[in-house]
Design a protein around this motif. Structure first.
Motif, PDB file in Angstrom:
ATOM      1  N   UNK A   1     -14.739 -50.451 -18.451  1.00 55.86           N
ATOM      2  CA  UNK A   1     -16.106 -50.914 -18.210  1.00 55.86           C
ATOM      3  C   UNK A   1     -17.091 -49.755 -18.202  1.00 55.86           C
ATOM      4  N   UNK A   2     -16.720 -48.663 -17.561  1.00 56.82           N
ATOM      5  CA  UNK A   2     -17.582 -47.485 -17.533  1.00 56.82           C
ATOM      6  C   UNK A   2     -17.758 -46.906 -18.940  1.00 56.82           C
ATOM      7  N   UNK A   3     -16.652 -46.807 -19.675  1.00 63.83           N
ATOM      8  CA  UNK A   3     -16.718 -46.251 -21.027  1.00 63.83           C
ATOM      9  C   UNK A   3     -17.557 -47.135 -21.947  1.00 63.83           C
ATOM     10  N   UNK A   4     -17.375 -48.445 -21.837  1.00 60.44           N
ATOM     11  CA  UNK A   4     -18.128 -49.368 -22.691  1.00 60.44           C
ATOM     12  C   UNK A   4     -19.620 -49.282 -22.399  1.00 60.44           C
ATOM     13  N   UNK A   5     -20.004 -49.221 -21.128  1.00 58.09           N
ATOM     14  CA  UNK A   5     -21.418 -49.118 -20.766  1.00 58.09           C
ATOM     15  C   UNK A   5     -22.032 -47.830 -21.308  1.00 58.09           C
ATOM     16  N   UNK A   6     -21.274 -46.752 -21.235  1.00 58.85           N
ATOM     17  CA  UNK A   6     -21.772 -45.471 -21.738  1.00 58.85           C
ATOM     18  C   UNK A   6     -21.938 -45.495 -23.254  1.00 58.85           C
ATOM     19  N   UNK A   7     -20.948 -46.028 -23.961  1.00 57.76           N
ATOM     20  CA  UNK A   7     -21.014 -46.097 -25.425  1.00 57.76           C
ATOM     21  C   UNK A   7     -22.146 -47.030 -25.860  1.00 57.76           C
ATOM     22  N   UNK A   8     -22.287 -48.161 -25.169  1.00 55.39           N
ATOM     23  CA  UNK A   8     -23.350 -49.108 -25.503  1.00 55.39           C
ATOM     24  C   UNK A   8     -24.727 -48.472 -25.311  1.00 55.39           C
ATOM     25  N   UNK A   9     -24.899 -47.730 -24.241  1.00 50.98           N
ATOM     26  CA  UNK A   9     -26.178 -47.065 -23.985  1.00 50.98           C
ATOM     27  C   UNK A   9     -26.480 -46.026 -25.055  1.00 50.98           C
ATOM     28  N   UNK A  10     -25.451 -45.284 -25.474  1.00 52.63           N
ATOM     29  CA  UNK A  10     -25.667 -44.293 -26.529  1.00 52.63           C
ATOM     30  C   UNK A  10     -26.071 -44.965 -27.837  1.00 52.63           C
ATOM     31  N   UNK A  11     -25.468 -46.112 -28.121  1.00 57.54           N
ATOM     32  CA  UNK A  11     -25.806 -46.837 -29.353  1.00 57.54           C
ATOM     33  C   UNK A  11     -27.262 -47.291 -29.319  1.00 57.54           C
ATOM     34  N   UNK A  12     -27.701 -47.832 -28.184  1.00 57.17           N
ATOM     35  CA  UNK A  12     -29.088 -48.281 -28.073  1.00 57.17           C
ATOM     36  C   UNK A  12     -30.067 -47.117 -28.071  1.00 57.17           C
ATOM     37  N   UNK A  13     -29.638 -45.998 -27.534  1.00 57.75           N
ATOM     38  CA  UNK A  13     -30.531 -44.839 -27.448  1.00 57.75           C
ATOM     39  C   UNK A  13     -30.892 -44.286 -28.821  1.00 57.75           C
ATOM     40  N   UNK A  14     -30.183 -44.708 -29.847  1.00 56.18           N
ATOM     41  CA  UNK A  14     -30.455 -44.236 -31.207  1.00 56.18           C
ATOM     42  C   UNK A  14     -31.649 -44.945 -31.841  1.00 56.18           C
ATOM     43  N   UNK A  15     -32.209 -45.957 -31.178  1.00 55.66           N
ATOM     44  CA  UNK A  15     -33.346 -46.701 -31.734  1.00 55.66           C
ATOM     45  C   UNK A  15     -34.493 -46.712 -30.735  1.00 55.66           C
ATOM     46  N   UNK A  16     -35.745 -46.747 -31.217  1.00 54.29           N
ATOM     47  CA  UNK A  16     -36.893 -46.817 -30.294  1.00 54.29           C
ATOM     48  C   UNK A  16     -36.830 -48.042 -29.394  1.00 54.29           C
ATOM     49  N   UNK A  17     -36.423 -49.177 -29.958  1.00 60.23           N
ATOM     50  CA  UNK A  17     -36.340 -50.402 -29.159  1.00 60.23           C
ATOM     51  C   UNK A  17     -35.330 -50.240 -28.034  1.00 60.23           C
ATOM     52  N   UNK A  18     -34.173 -49.680 -28.356  1.00 59.00           N
ATOM     53  CA  UNK A  18     -33.140 -49.484 -27.353  1.00 59.00           C
ATOM     54  C   UNK A  18     -33.545 -48.482 -26.297  1.00 59.00           C
ATOM     55  N   UNK A  19     -34.166 -47.386 -26.723  1.00 60.20           N
ATOM     56  CA  UNK A  19     -34.578 -46.359 -25.752  1.00 60.20           C
ATOM     57  C   UNK A  19     -35.579 -46.927 -24.749  1.00 60.20           C
ATOM     58  N   UNK A  20     -36.501 -47.741 -25.235  1.00 58.37           N
ATOM     59  CA  UNK A  20     -37.490 -48.327 -24.338  1.00 58.37           C
ATOM     60  C   UNK A  20     -36.823 -49.207 -23.289  1.00 58.37           C
ATOM     61  N   UNK A  21     -35.867 -50.004 -23.713  1.00 64.58           N
ATOM     62  CA  UNK A  21     -35.168 -50.886 -22.776  1.00 64.58           C
ATOM     63  C   UNK A  21     -34.325 -50.087 -21.793  1.00 64.58           C
TER      64      UNK A  21
END
Length: 558
Positions: A381-401
């Protein structure tokens, strides 16, 4: 039209994608145009003709408004920007038309002068005819953004623009941007060339007329107000504004002419909002695309986490460390080569010896198993949350959220507790599985030797080693399999292990679903956005159909 307003207001443009700022501005303008003008006008076609006086800084709008009315109803500003409330002047008998639930419903009302730019001051005067209202708006090119936005809102709510400029400012870009918009919307416009000296009037008026023709305003009246002094009340000479006063009073006195002006502006406004609504719907394509990527990333990441966990609960990963130690204590590692019957006897002795104590060895194994599975879940769960956040951080929309939802890059705060409860519930389900399957075997020597708890432990160990036992476990798991085979038979054991694993995987899937949903709740699903887009387009189409049917027949409906 009310359905179109609801549809426009309800859509969400939450994701930071290319062009979203412009789309949001368009959405707001469409909603404002519908609520401030289109809908109020549709339900009260008999309301007075609202003439909004707008224009450039220093063009003399307030002086002109006072002179048109014939008394001082609004104050001219010496300093720029002029920070005062917009003033709406009407005949006393028309007061009911301008209540807060009518035109410009979002603007608070006041009947006294105020510096609150965002309050609409109502002033009545019997010098203005019934059927006409004049609204003095802030400067369209004010250095104050709030004034500019309010001026745009008021002009969008007008039946008729009385656009004021001067010989010094008539070629400025900002006023012509507004006049271009008026031409695009088929808004009824009259232009006033104010403060023009006699020696410049022919040249300036001629140039201004040509500019109006080239920009689609050839049918708009053009009035000229010569440069002149004001009287003690701050009013221009009557003859200077007489042509405008006569024209406005004739409109007010002629219901057919007044309605023609209204319908022209109303028709253009509806056509314009329909077109702009489709622009907003087009902009939603980028929202859909971004949502698909973001939802896809989260789904892939958590699906992979679940798949990895599924592999690990049957490949011997759990049979390490504390679980292995407790299991080996339970079965005895030095007796692996003896016969099953000998094993049964010795293990039965070990088990019976511990029954009278506070804790049995099977309980210790179960606790180790629960802890091991829980730790594995937390890790994923910790690893998935971290990977998911990194994936979103690659886009402006994700970074804002992510910026707005700090901490989402970790598992939920209560995840450990929920995982512990889930594993405990699963263990209870395994024991119930053993009780049900062993209902007709409970009096056998082997079943009595181990009891439900001991057999349940053996079943869990077998399940954890179904697809390849870890090296550290040696052959201890195989012993558990043999013991279960002796009680239930090989085929039943395989079925029990498969059912126990399927139950665990189902519970873990639900647990991970909750973790995944934390991310998905921040973004409308692509299907939701598509559905909203379809509703928006259909509302726009219905509004366009209504415009053609109603306006071509000289009628209007809401």
């Amino acid at each position: 039209m009310s359905k179109l307003l609801t549809s426009v207001r309800d859509i969400s443009l939450r994701l930071e994608v290319d062009g979203v700022d412009e789309a949001r501005r368009t959405q707001a303008k469409v909603a404002d145009q519908l609520s401030d003008y289109v809908l109020p006008r549709l339900v009260q076609l008999d309301a007075p003709l609202l003439t909004v006086v707008g224009g450039s800084t220093g063009a003399g709008k307030s002086t002109l408004v006072n002179s048109l009315v014939g008394e001082r109803v609004t104050e001219s500003g010496v300093l720029r920007p002029t920070t005062r409330s917009p003033v709406l002047v009407h005949n006393p008998d028309d007061a009911e038309w301008f209540l807060p639930d009518r035109i410009l419903p979002d603007l608070p009302r006041t009947d006294v002068p105020t510096n609150d730019t965002y309050a609409l001051r109502l002033a009545s005067s019997d010098k203005i005819p019934r059927g006409l209202a004049i609204l003095d708006a802030p400067d369209v090119d004010s250095i104050d953004q709030g004034n500019r936005e309010l001026a745009a809102q008021l002009l969008a709510a007008a039946d008729l623009w009385l656009f004021v400029t001067s010989a010094a400012r008539y070629a400025d870009q900002v006023p012509w941007d507004y006049l271009r918009q008026a031409a695009e919307r088929s808004t009824s416009v009259a232009v006033v060339l104010d403060r023009t000296t006699s020696d410049a009037v022919l040249e300036v008026r001629g140039h201004l007329a040509r500019m109006m023709t080239s920009r689609g305003l050839s049918d708009s009246p053009l009035f000229t107000v010569p440069e002149s002094g004001v009287d003690a009340d701050g009013l221009l000479p009557r003859e200077a504004v007489s042509p405008i006063v006569v024209w406005l009073h004739e409109l007010a006195a002629d219901p057919a002419a007044r309605k023609m002006v209204m319908v022209r502006t109303l028709d253009g406004a509806v056509r314009h909002v329909v077109l702009r609504t489709h622009d907003v719907a087009d902009a939603m394509d980028a929202q859909i695309a971004a949502s698909e990527v973001m939802h896809g990333d989260i789904d892939t990441i958590y699906r992979k986490a679940l798949e990895t966990f599924t592999v690990q609960v049957s490949d011997g990963t759990v049979l390490k460390g504390e679980v292995l130690a407790r299991w080996q204590e339970f079965v005895g590692t030095g007796e692996l080569l003896r016969s099953v019957e000998e094993k049964v006897t010795r293990i039965r002795d070990r088990f019976v010896d511990g029954v009278t104590g506070k804790r049995t060895r099977s309980t210790e194994v179960v606790e180790a198993i629960e802890t091991g599975v829980q730790m594995l879940l937390v890790e994923h769960a910790e690893a998935a949350a971290e990977v998911a956040s990194r994936a979103w951080a690659d886009t402006p929309a994700g970074r804002t959220l992510l910026d707005a939802n700090r901490g989402i890059d970790r598992a939920s705060r209560d995840f450990r507790v929920r995982a512990q409860r889930m594993v405990h519930d699963w263990r209870q389900a395994v024991l119930e599985l053993v009780r049900v399957e062993g209902a007709d075997k409970r009096m056998t020597a082997r079943f009595l030797a181990f009891g439900v708890n001991g057999i349940g432990v053996a079943l869990m160990i077998v399940m954890f080693s179904r697809n390849g036992e870890g090296k550290e476990a040696g052959g201890t798991a195989a012993l558990g399999h043999k013991l279960l085979d002796a009680i239930f038979g090989e085929e039943v054991v395989a079925s029990l292990a498969a059912r126990a694993q399927a139950d665990l995987e189902s519970r873990v899937a639900a647990l991970f679903e909750g973790e995944m949903q934390r991310f998905l709740d921040l973004v409308e699903s692509p299907d939701t956005i598509k559905a909203d887009q379809a509703v928006l387009r259909e509302s726009a189409r219905q509004a366009e159909y209504a415009r053609h049917a109603d306006f071509l027949n000289g009628e209007t409906t809401s």
